[in-house]
Scaffold this motif. Structure first.
Motif, PDB file in Angstrom:
ATOM      1  N   SER A   1       0.845  -1.189   0.000  1.00  0.00           N
ATOM      2  CA  SER A   1       0.000   0.000   0.000  1.00  0.00           C
ATOM      3  C   SER A   1       0.884   1.243   0.000  1.00  0.00           C
ATOM      4  CB  SER A   1      -0.934   0.003   1.210  1.00  0.00           C
ATOM      5  OG  SER A   1      -0.195  -0.044   2.414  1.00  0.00           O
ATOM      6  N   PHE A   2       0.305   2.372  -0.446  1.00  0.00           N
ATOM      7  CA  PHE A   2       1.117   3.555  -0.700  1.00  0.00           C
ATOM      8  C   PHE A   2       0.335   4.822  -0.374  1.00  0.00           C
ATOM      9  CE2 PHE A   2       2.297   0.089  -3.419  1.00  0.00           C
ATOM     10  CZ  PHE A   2       3.665   0.010  -3.231  1.00  0.00           C
ATOM     11  N   ARG A   3       1.097   5.892  -0.119  1.00  0.00           N
ATOM     12  CA  ARG A   3       0.519   7.220   0.020  1.00  0.00           C
ATOM     13  C   ARG A   3       1.093   8.085  -1.101  1.00  0.00           C
ATOM     14  NH1 ARG A   3      -2.401   8.046   4.557  1.00  0.00           N
ATOM     15  NH2 ARG A   3      -2.352  10.295   4.264  1.00  0.00           N
ATOM     16  N   ILE A   4       0.196   8.845  -1.742  1.00  0.00           N
ATOM     17  CA  ILE A   4       0.607   9.692  -2.849  1.00  0.00           C
ATOM     18  C   ILE A   4       0.312  11.142  -2.476  1.00  0.00           C
ATOM     19  CG2 ILE A   4       0.501  10.048  -5.330  1.00  0.00           C
ATOM     20  CD1 ILE A   4       1.072   7.125  -4.502  1.00  0.00           C
ATOM     21  N   ALA A   5       1.347  11.975  -2.412  1.00  0.00           N
ATOM     22  CA  ALA A   5       1.174  13.414  -2.299  1.00  0.00           C
ATOM     23  C   ALA A   5       1.261  13.973  -3.716  1.00  0.00           C
ATOM     24  CB  ALA A   5       2.259  14.021  -1.410  1.00  0.00           C
ATOM     25  N   HIS A   6       0.155  14.560  -4.202  1.00  0.00           N
ATOM     26  CA  HIS A   6       0.164  15.046  -5.580  1.00  0.00           C
ATOM     27  C   HIS A   6      -0.189  16.527  -5.616  1.00  0.00           C
ATOM     28  CE1 HIS A   6      -4.255  13.700  -5.746  1.00  0.00           C
ATOM     29  NE2 HIS A   6      -3.752  12.893  -4.835  1.00  0.00           N
ATOM     30  N   HIS A   7       0.547  17.253  -6.458  1.00  0.00           N
ATOM     31  CA  HIS A   7       0.482  18.702  -6.495  1.00  0.00           C
ATOM     32  C   HIS A   7       0.058  19.135  -7.896  1.00  0.00           C
ATOM     33  CE1 HIS A   7       3.104  18.471  -2.866  1.00  0.00           C
ATOM     34  NE2 HIS A   7       3.627  17.455  -3.535  1.00  0.00           N
ATOM     35  N   HIS A   8      -1.055  19.853  -7.968  1.00  0.00           N
ATOM     36  CA  HIS A   8      -1.538  20.371  -9.238  1.00  0.00           C
ATOM     37  C   HIS A   8      -2.622  21.389  -8.912  1.00  0.00           C
ATOM     38  CE1 HIS A   8      -4.659  17.341  -8.441  1.00  0.00           C
ATOM     39  NE2 HIS A   8      -3.672  16.477  -8.326  1.00  0.00           N
TER      40      HIS A   8
ATOM     41  N   PRO B   1      -5.846  23.113  -8.050  1.00  0.00           N
ATOM     42  CA  PRO B   1      -5.469  24.348  -7.354  1.00  0.00           C
ATOM     43  C   PRO B   1      -4.725  24.124  -6.047  1.00  0.00           C
ATOM     44  CG  PRO B   1      -7.728  23.796  -6.801  1.00  0.00           C
ATOM     45  CD  PRO B   1      -7.200  22.681  -7.673  1.00  0.00           C
ATOM     46  N   GLY B   2      -4.065  23.001  -5.848  1.00  0.00           N
ATOM     47  CA  GLY B   2      -3.376  22.804  -4.579  1.00  0.00           C
ATOM     48  C   GLY B   2      -2.698  21.459  -4.461  1.00  0.00           C
ATOM     49  N   GLU B   3      -2.682  20.923  -3.229  1.00  0.00           N
ATOM     50  CA  GLU B   3      -2.019  19.658  -2.923  1.00  0.00           C
ATOM     51  C   GLU B   3      -3.032  18.715  -2.282  1.00  0.00           C
ATOM     52  OE1 GLU B   3       1.740  19.820  -0.805  1.00  0.00           O
ATOM     53  OE2 GLU B   3       1.128  18.116   0.434  1.00  0.00           O
ATOM     54  N   TRP B   4      -2.939  17.443  -2.658  1.00  0.00           N
ATOM     55  CA  TRP B   4      -3.800  16.404  -2.096  1.00  0.00           C
ATOM     56  C   TRP B   4      -2.938  15.244  -1.619  1.00  0.00           C
ATOM     57  CZ3 TRP B   4      -5.272  19.633  -5.889  1.00  0.00           C
ATOM     58  CH2 TRP B   4      -6.548  20.193  -5.814  1.00  0.00           C
ATOM     59  N   HIS B   5      -3.491  14.474  -0.691  1.00  0.00           N
ATOM     60  CA  HIS B   5      -2.844  13.260  -0.200  1.00  0.00           C
ATOM     61  C   HIS B   5      -3.843  12.119  -0.356  1.00  0.00           C
ATOM     62  CE1 HIS B   5       0.668  15.267   1.670  1.00  0.00           C
ATOM     63  NE2 HIS B   5      -0.181  16.291   1.697  1.00  0.00           N
ATOM     64  N   THR B   6      -3.475  11.125  -1.130  1.00  0.00           N
ATOM     65  CA  THR B   6      -4.365  10.002  -1.402  1.00  0.00           C
ATOM     66  C   THR B   6      -3.693   8.713  -0.946  1.00  0.00           C
ATOM     67  OG1 THR B   6      -5.343  11.102  -3.320  1.00  0.00           O
ATOM     68  CG2 THR B   6      -5.591   8.716  -3.198  1.00  0.00           C
ATOM     69  N   ARG B   7      -4.420   7.930  -0.195  1.00  0.00           N
ATOM     70  CA  ARG B   7      -3.937   6.622   0.233  1.00  0.00           C
ATOM     71  C   ARG B   7      -4.424   5.581  -0.751  1.00  0.00           C
ATOM     72  NH1 ARG B   7      -5.465   3.239   5.750  1.00  0.00           N
ATOM     73  NH2 ARG B   7      -4.154   1.437   5.301  1.00  0.00           N
ATOM     74  N   LEU B   8      -3.489   4.770  -1.265  1.00  0.00           N
ATOM     75  CA  LEU B   8      -3.827   3.604  -2.072  1.00  0.00           C
ATOM     76  C   LEU B   8      -3.654   2.375  -1.191  1.00  0.00           C
ATOM     77  CD1 LEU B   8      -2.153   4.467  -5.519  1.00  0.00           C
ATOM     78  CD2 LEU B   8      -4.562   4.684  -4.840  1.00  0.00           C
TER      79      LEU B   8
ATOM     80  N   ASN C   1      -8.404 -10.661   2.042  1.00  0.00           N
ATOM     81  CA  ASN C   1      -8.284  -9.854   3.267  1.00  0.00           C
ATOM     82  C   ASN C   1      -8.707  -8.420   2.972  1.00  0.00           C
ATOM     83  OD1 ASN C   1      -6.937 -11.907   5.005  1.00  0.00           O
ATOM     84  ND2 ASN C   1      -5.388 -11.770   3.409  1.00  0.00           N
ATOM     85  N   GLU C   2      -9.868  -8.285   2.323  1.00  0.00           N
ATOM     86  CA  GLU C   2     -10.325  -6.961   1.891  1.00  0.00           C
ATOM     87  C   GLU C   2     -10.607  -6.082   3.096  1.00  0.00           C
ATOM     88  OE1 GLU C   2     -13.583  -5.072  -1.219  1.00  0.00           O
ATOM     89  OE2 GLU C   2     -13.376  -7.238  -0.967  1.00  0.00           O
ATOM     90  N   ASN C   3     -10.101  -4.844   3.002  1.00  0.00           N
ATOM     91  CA  ASN C   3     -10.347  -3.896   4.083  1.00  0.00           C
ATOM     92  C   ASN C   3     -11.225  -2.776   3.571  1.00  0.00           C
ATOM     93  OD1 ASN C   3      -8.607  -2.479   2.438  1.00  0.00           O
ATOM     94  ND2 ASN C   3      -6.882  -2.522   3.880  1.00  0.00           N
ATOM     95  N   GLU C   4     -11.731  -1.976   4.502  1.00  0.00           N
ATOM     96  CA  GLU C   4     -12.602  -0.863   4.130  1.00  0.00           C
ATOM     97  C   GLU C   4     -11.757   0.259   3.587  1.00  0.00           C
ATOM     98  OE1 GLU C   4     -15.731   2.238   6.195  1.00  0.00           O
ATOM     99  OE2 GLU C   4     -15.083   0.431   7.252  1.00  0.00           O
ATOM    100  N   ASN C   5     -12.080   0.748   2.416  1.00  0.00           N
ATOM    101  CA  ASN C   5     -11.308   1.817   1.786  1.00  0.00           C
ATOM    102  C   ASN C   5     -11.706   3.162   2.377  1.00  0.00           C
ATOM    103  OD1 ASN C   5     -10.014   0.083   0.142  1.00  0.00           O
ATOM    104  ND2 ASN C   5     -11.071   0.649  -1.740  1.00  0.00           N
ATOM    105  N   ASP C   6     -10.692   3.847   2.937  1.00  0.00           N
ATOM    106  CA  ASP C   6     -10.921   5.235   3.293  1.00  0.00           C
ATOM    107  C   ASP C   6     -10.056   6.084   2.392  1.00  0.00           C
ATOM    108  OD1 ASP C   6      -8.325   6.169   5.046  1.00  0.00           O
ATOM    109  OD2 ASP C   6      -8.761   4.046   5.358  1.00  0.00           O
ATOM    110  N   LYS C   7     -10.528   7.262   2.039  1.00  0.00           N
ATOM    111  CA  LYS C   7      -9.866   8.093   1.048  1.00  0.00           C
ATOM    112  C   LYS C   7      -9.684   9.490   1.591  1.00  0.00           C
ATOM    113  CE  LYS C   7     -13.421   6.978  -1.535  1.00  0.00           C
ATOM    114  NZ  LYS C   7     -14.376   6.694  -2.602  1.00  0.00           N
ATOM    115  N   GLU C   8      -8.561  10.105   1.212  1.00  0.00           N
ATOM    116  CA  GLU C   8      -8.309  11.475   1.614  1.00  0.00           C
ATOM    117  C   GLU C   8      -8.131  12.292   0.351  1.00  0.00           C
ATOM    118  OE1 GLU C   8      -5.235  11.926   4.610  1.00  0.00           O
ATOM    119  OE2 GLU C   8      -5.329   9.780   4.960  1.00  0.00           O
ATOM    120  N   GLY C   9      -8.771  13.475   0.305  1.00  0.00           N
ATOM    121  CA  GLY C   9      -8.570  14.370  -0.812  1.00  0.00           C
ATOM    122  C   GLY C   9      -9.164  13.892  -2.108  1.00  0.00           C
ATOM    123  N   GLN C  10     -10.226  13.105  -2.053  1.00  0.00           N
ATOM    124  CA  GLN C  10     -10.836  12.621  -3.295  1.00  0.00           C
ATOM    125  C   GLN C  10     -11.601  13.740  -3.975  1.00  0.00           C
ATOM    126  OE1 GLN C  10      -9.870   9.738  -4.159  1.00  0.00           O
ATOM    127  NE2 GLN C  10      -8.850   9.480  -2.214  1.00  0.00           N
ATOM    128  N   PRO C  11     -11.651  13.740  -5.321  1.00  0.00           N
ATOM    129  CA  PRO C  11     -12.381  14.783  -6.021  1.00  0.00           C
ATOM    130  C   PRO C  11     -13.887  14.599  -5.849  1.00  0.00           C
ATOM    131  CG  PRO C  11     -11.577  13.137  -7.564  1.00  0.00           C
ATOM    132  CD  PRO C  11     -11.052  12.774  -6.231  1.00  0.00           C
TER     133      PRO C  11
END
Length: 312
Positions: A64-71, A73-80, A302-312
């Motif tokens: 699993s990964f965390r993506i900090a993406h910048h474009h 109008p700002g910055e978002w953090h998305t957990r995969l 072993n499916e887990n519940e998806n939580d998302k940060e900064g989703q459009p």
């Protein structure tokens, strides 16, 4: 390995560059429409994606990964959230448009698929449960396809991406087919990347044999160009298909086969249209009435519940 095979087929690590295990981009002679980056990350590692005129889909292969993406109008953090392996069902993915910088951190193996474009689209998170899963073929041609990056599932500019799971002893990318001519409504021009993984089968494979896991993959020439790949493939290997008929991809007895397909091309429309090799197209008709392989679908146990940060 033949000279033609050396040009279009690359073993794991042969294309290593700048902290990536493999990099395919326009720096390779004769390659221009698609790209892929593969990396193995451990805790504390970070990889940077610079702001280029390429759109991307980030695909967790294992981990699993965390993506900090910048474009704008700002910055978002998305957990995969990812998955344990490519044989554990669909994963969540992140689509990023052109001009985006990003930092990837986490633990595991990750793929970044790319296509050059001048068109901008909105970034998008696609959850694992939102991924269209297709069970294709029948009998020993049964396979499982995850269509998260196809035109029906994702509004991208050029990039078409999917992944295929082929259980042990089954055939996929079959009948052999091509997409190297522009025939509106019938065939589209698409470069294609195959990134492979193989592992002892989930249906009774020997886990101690993981290092030897393999499948087979072939390509051959069409009027558009000469190509010849006949190779044993394993985890990390990459085949490039600029033109020509490609297939089959065959999972050896005892071993499951996975491949990630990355496609894009010069045609005005983003569409995936193929032509079977006329010598083998009849095989599709033999699937009628055959049962589908009962081992599929492969799902995340072993499916887990998806939580998302900064989703459009």
């Amino acid at each position: 390995m033949s000279t033609a095979e050396e040009r279009w087929f690359h073993r794991r690590g042969a294309l290593a560059r700048d902290g990536w295990q493999s990099v395919v981009d326009a720096s390779l002679t004769g390659w221009q429409h698609t790209g892929i980056r593969i990396a193995e990350l451990t805790d504390g590692d970070e990889l940077e994606l610079t702001a280029l005129d390429v759109e991307r889909i980030i695909v967790p292969l294992a981990g699993s990964f965390r993506i900090a993406h910048h474009h704008h109008p700002g910055e978002w953090h998305t957990r995969l959230h990812g998955r344990a392996s490519v044989f554990d069902g669909p994963t969540d993915v992140l689509y990023l448009s052109i001009g985006t910088t990003a930092t990837i951190s986490g633990e595991g193996r990750v793929a970044v698929t790319e296509a050059p474009t001048a068109e901008r689209r909105d970034w998008q998170y696609i959850a694992a449960e939102e991924t269209p899963v297709e069970l294709r073929g029948a009998g020993r041609s049964s396979r499982q396809v995850h269509n998260f990056g196809t035109p029906q599932a994702l509004d991208a500019a050029r990039l078409i991406v999917c992944e295929v799971i082929t259980p042990a002893e089954n055939w996929s990318s079959y009948p052999p087919h091509k997409h190297d001519e522009h025939k509106p409504g019938h065939e589209s021009r698409l470069e294609e990347i195959y990134y492979f993984e193989s592992a002892p089968s989930r249906s009774g494979g020997n886990p101690d044999a993981a290092d030897g896991a393999f499948g087979m993959f072939s390509t051959y020439s069409s009027p558009a160009g000469e190509i010849d790949i006949n190779a044993m493939v394993g985890t990390g290997d990459i085949a490039l298909v600029p033109y020509g008929y490609h297939g089959p991809a065959v999972a050896a007895p005892g071993y499951d086969l996975y491949y990630l397909n990355v496609m894009a091309g010069p045609d005005p429309e983003r569409t995936w249209l193929i032509s079977d090799d006329p010598a083998h197209a009849w095989v599709r008709d033999t699937w009628d009435g055959q049962e589908f392989d009962s081992r599929l679908p492969y799902e995340n146990e072993n499916e887990n519940e998806n939580d998302k940060e900064g989703q459009p």
